[in-house]
Every structure is written in structure tokens, then in C-alpha cells.
Design an enzyme around this catalytic site. Structure first.
Site, PDB file in Angstrom:
ATOM      1  N   SER A 238       0.822  -1.329  -0.103  1.00 30.26           N
ATOM      2  CA  SER A 238      -0.007   0.308   0.008  1.00 30.26           C
ATOM      3  C   SER A 238       1.027   1.189   0.024  1.00 30.26           C
ATOM      4  CB  SER A 238      -0.888  -0.125   1.170  1.00 30.26           C
ATOM      5  OG  SER A 238      -0.105   0.350   2.315  1.00 30.26           O
ATOM      6  N   LYS A 239       0.343   2.490   0.023  1.00 33.79           N
ATOM      7  CA  LYS A 239       0.960   3.497   0.089  1.00 33.79           C
ATOM      8  C   LYS A 239       1.948   3.641   1.227  1.00 33.79           C
ATOM      9  CE  LYS A 239      -2.262   6.680  -2.268  1.00 33.79           C
ATOM     10  NZ  LYS A 239      -3.388   7.056  -2.084  1.00 33.79           N
ATOM     11  N   ARG A 240       1.606   3.280   2.174  1.00 35.62           N
ATOM     12  CA  ARG A 240       2.693   3.082   3.174  1.00 35.62           C
ATOM     13  C   ARG A 240       4.101   2.940   2.968  1.00 35.62           C
ATOM     14  NH1 ARG A 240       2.158  -0.568   7.128  1.00 35.62           N
ATOM     15  NH2 ARG A 240       0.564  -1.726   5.689  1.00 35.62           N
ATOM     16  N   GLY A 242       5.561   2.927  -0.006  1.00 35.24           N
ATOM     17  CA  GLY A 242       6.176   3.855  -1.000  1.00 35.24           C
ATOM     18  C   GLY A 242       5.062   4.075  -2.156  1.00 35.24           C
TER      19      GLY A 242
END
Ligand code: GLU
Length: 469
Positions: A238-240, A242
């Protein structure tokens, strides 16, 4: 053998992310490997969440990674009449029925099921009633009540679902729009899809889809559910973790072939081989070698692979990828021999095109800016002699080959009694403004005689100007 027909059906509710790109690649590679067909379909029945911008972003990302399609893009939103026709077929054959249960009734069913600890399911109130269509009636599929539905998955093996766990799900809503699983099956049937490779977050949809294929009397496609891509902490990427979007990797300076190589290897293997050209992937890809365990996205590995692809790409081709990064830096660069010879000096030293563009900047600057400490240390009166000698040597050199330049430097070393480092480092600062750069001979070769001499002269003037003070 039947021609293989695969598809990639993104929902346009955002950009193309790396997990989606990997699914697209698997389907595309398999179609190309089997000399089959690859179809692009936009699943935009969710009108609220689907946007034209997302469609454009997805198409742009697919084009950038080099995935082309033989048919489509088809848009589900333009096929509502097809879905209606197919829903009618099921009504006609008694495999679907109109349901007029109110929201309240459904809510009660849900509550009752919860009370006895069961899954909320439709209880079949309208199943036997043979109701006619009303303004807001939905159409439900008459699902088998007993037995099992088996997903014969080429990646995961057989997955068995109890039919009693499923209910008479809706295939057409009150407003006439199809539900997700129904549209998918109608599309897969009408588009002749015979191979479905998708993320394993869709496994639970598959028994419903299989039931529909059977109800239409159509052969089942081959199903393969690919494990998710995970981040370094083994949770779903997920965006966490990168950047997620494919085009973000383009903007970071990854080559499309490196990204596809990395993404494909993240869930598929061919012995220990890590590096694959696109053609090699097409040649070697097979469904059998898709792995059962989740791939873990590792930026370091991707960077290393990108560096290898940069090295393996011919300078002319690399130039086309590099130019936007140079222009972003307001450098007046264009295709041709100059940029290609510049690339030759940087290809082994750059992990990304951003890095390469950064390293290439000095080649394009008319007036090199000297780093203060570099100038102080290396552009001193004691180097005037070797710099002037090099200027002269260059005059007499026809070709700036490595060998010729080496001989010229040896000559200067002999004449001045200086070691190579004592000459090369000031020359480096004169040519680049910095103390770190590509090899001195390759750099002079790339710059060419005129630019090299102009820069050496400027350094001489700089030193003279300084010492006059
Ligand atoms: N539209 C679905 C998605 O974006 C794909 C469904 C499928 O492959 O059947 O995840």
C-alpha cells in the site's frame, strides 16, 4: 489447440498500481507467448467511482510499460443492453427470477441470520413466486442450493465452495444496471475469454461466476489466482510502503522494461534467472511457473535490476527515455551522437534515469560552475602547465580514442614529472566542476575536442584570474 484469449479488466477508480500492472503483464505475456489475443476492458459499471481521468491514467501507464491490446478498450458502461439480454436469457430458462423484496424485508433477513450466527443471505422469498417485472424489481440468480462448486485453479489447485454458503445473488439491480459478477461473466463469454488470471482477492467471486457460466451452458475459462504483492513488512502493498502507481516509477527514472522484468519476477520464476528482456519474458513465460506465495516488493532489488537494464539498453534507445529528464532540468538536449556518447560514459554508473540526468548535467552546461572546495584544491597555478600541455596535445590529436588520450597523458606526465592523479583531477574539475565524474578519457571522448578545449581554457583563465588578485 484453441486460441488463448486473455483480458485485463481494470476498474477506473484510480491510477494503475504495480499489483494491477503485474496482473496485466501475466495476462499479456501469456497471450503473447501463446500467440493468442489480449483484450482490454474497462469495468466502469460503478458510475460513482469511475472517472475518465482514471481511464486515461491507466491507458497511459499500460502504454508506458509496453502492454498493447488486440481488442478494446471495451467499456462496460456501454454494454448495458448486452447484460440485459443475458439476464433475460436466464429469466427465460427459469434460472433467474424477479424479486420485489423491500429494503426492510432484506434488513430483517439479515438480522435473523445474524441472530442464529449465520451469514446474511437472501432467504429465497421470491424464488418460487414467478413474479413479473415491476418498476424497481431486481433480478436474482437461482443458485444451486446443495452440492459444491469447485474452482480448479491453475495456481492454487482446487478450491471447494459449499453451495449452501452462497445465496440467490442479484444479477441486475432495480435501475437495470448489472452487478459486478454478472457483467464480468457476460463479458468473458461474449469476448471469448478462455483464460482468467487475476489477483487472489477475487477468489470469492469465482464460484458465483462459475455458476453463471454453467447456467449459460458455456465452458469455464481456465482460472488462476495470483497471490498479492506484499510490502517489506509482509502486509499487503500500500501507499505506506512507497509509490504504488506505475507512472510514479517512470517519473523516478525506471525503465519500463526493468519494471516489467521486476514485477513479473515477483510472482513467476524461471530457474534462478533474474534479468529478462521483454522478448525473453514472452518466450519463457508460462502459467506453471507462477508461484503460490506472495511476492515481496523490494526497492533495492528493483533499483539493481534497473541498473542492469540501463547497462543493457543501446544508447540510442536509452536517449529517448533520458531526454525528458534532461529537459526537466532545462537542458538543451536532443537525440543524436552527442547524447549517445554521454550515455556511454554514464550507463554503468546510474541506477535510475534521474541519476543519469543529474550526472549528465555538466555535459550540457556552457559555463561550468566549479565546486568551491574542488576549485580551491585543484585549480591552482601549479596545474597551469599540465592544463596548457593538454590543450596543445589535443590540437594534434585526430581521434579522441582512449589509447590516444592515454598516450597524451603519459607524455604530459613525463614532461611535468607529475603522477596521473595530479593531472587527471584538475582536468576533471576543469571539465565538470566536480571531483567525481565518469572516467577522464571517456569523458573527453564524449565532450569532443572543442568543448574540452574551451573548458580547459576557461580553467586556465580562472586560475590566472585568481592568482592575479
Ligand atoms: N475489475 C476488477 C479489478 O479491477 C478485475 C476483475 C477480474 O479480473 O475479473 O480488480
Amino acid at each position: 489447440m484453441e486460441k488463448i484469449i486473455t483480458r485485463f479488466p481494470p476498474s477506473p477508480t484510480g491510477y494503475l498500481h504495480v499489483g494491477g500492472a503485474r496482473t496485466a503483464l501475466f495476462n499479456w505475456l501469456y497471450a503473447r507467448h501463446m500467440k493468442g489475443k489480449f483484450i482490454l476492458r474497462i469495468e466502469d459499471t460503478d458510475i460513482e467511482r469511475s472517472t475518465r481521468e482514471s481511464v486515461d491514467a491507466i491507458l497511459e501507464a499500460l502504454e508506458w510499460i509496453g502492454i498493447d491490446w488486440d481488442e478494446g478498450p471495451y467499456f462496460q458502461s456501454q454494454r448495458f443492453d448486452v447484460y440485459k439480454k443475458y439476464a433475460q436469457k436466464l429469466l427465460d430458462s427459469g434460472q433467474a427470477y424477479y424479486c420485489t423484496c423491500s429494503r426492510e424485508q432484506l434488513e430483517n433477513m439479515r438480522k435473523k441470520a445474524m441472530e442464529v450466527g449465520g451469514k446474511p443471505k437472501y432467504d429465497g422469498t421470491c424464488r418460487g413466486k414467478e413474479l413479473s417485472k415491476t418498476d424497481d424489481s431486481v433480478i436474482r440468480f437461482k443458485a444451486p442450493l446443495v452440492g459444491t462448486t469447485v474452482v480448479e485453479d491453475v495456481i492454487k489447485g482446487n478450491i471447494v465452495f459449499q453451495n449452501s454458503e452462497l445465496d440467490d445473488f442479484i444479477i441486475q439491480r432495480g435501475d437495470g444496471t448489472p452487478t459486478y459478477n454478472f457483467a464480468v461473466v457476460v463479458d468473458d463469454i461474449t469476448m471469448g475469454i478462455n483464460t482468467v488470471i487475476r489477483g487472489d482477492d477475487h477468489v470469492n467471486n469465482t464460484p458465483k461466476q462459475i455458476m453463471l457460466f454453467k447456467a449459460f451452458g458455456c465452458p469455464l475459462p481456465t482460472f488462476g489466482h495470483v497471490p498479492m504483492v506484499l510490502g517489506c513488512d509482509r502486509t499487503r502493498l500500500s501507499k505506506r510502503h512507497g509509490a504504488m502507481s506505475v507512472t510514479a516509477y517512470r517519473d523516478m527514472g525506471f525503465l519500463p522494461d526493468a519494471l516489467i522484468n521486476y514485477l513479473v519476477r515477483l510472482g513467476w520464476s524461471y530457474g534462478d534467472q533474474e534479468f529478462f528482456s521483454k522478448d525473453e519474458l514472452i518466450e519463457k513465460f508460462s502459467l506453471e511457473n507462477i508461484g503460490r506465495s506472495a511476492g515481496i516488493f523490494n526497492m533495492e532489488k528493483l533499483l539493481a535490476l534497473n541498473a542492469d537494464h540501463i547497462k543493457a539498453t543501446p544508447p540510442g534507445k536509452l536517449a529517448r527515455h533520458l531526454l525528458p529528464f534532461l529537459r526537466e532540468r532545462n537542458l538543451n538536449a536532443e537525440e543524436g551522437p552527442y547524447i549517445e556518447s554521454i550515455i556511454e560514459t554514464l550507463a554503468t554508473r546510474s541506477k535510475t534515469l534521474q541519476e543519469m540526468a543529474e550526472g549528465a548535467m555538466f555535459y550540457f552546461q556552457e559555463e561550468i560552475e566549479y565546486e568551491e572546495t574542488a576549485a580551491k584544491k585543484f585549480l591552482t597555478p601549479s596545474v597551469l602547465e599540465p592544463l596548457n600541455l593538454l590543450l596543445m596535445e589535443l590540437n594534434s590529436l585526430e581521434h579522441l580514442s582512449e589509447k590516444n588520450l592515454e598516450n597524451a597523458f603519459i607524455k604530459i606526465m613525463e614532461q611535468t614529472g607529475l603522477k596521473l592523479g595530479k593531472i587527471a583531477q584538475p582536468v576533471r574539475v576543469a571539465l565538470t566542476g566536480k571531483t567525481v565524474s565518469p572516467g577522464i578519457f571517456e569523458m573527453i571522448h564524449a565532450l569532443g575536442k572543442k568543448r574540452t578545449q574551451a573548458r580547459l581554457k576557461r580553467a586556465v583563465e580562472f586560475i590566472t584570474g585568481q592568482s592575479d588578485l
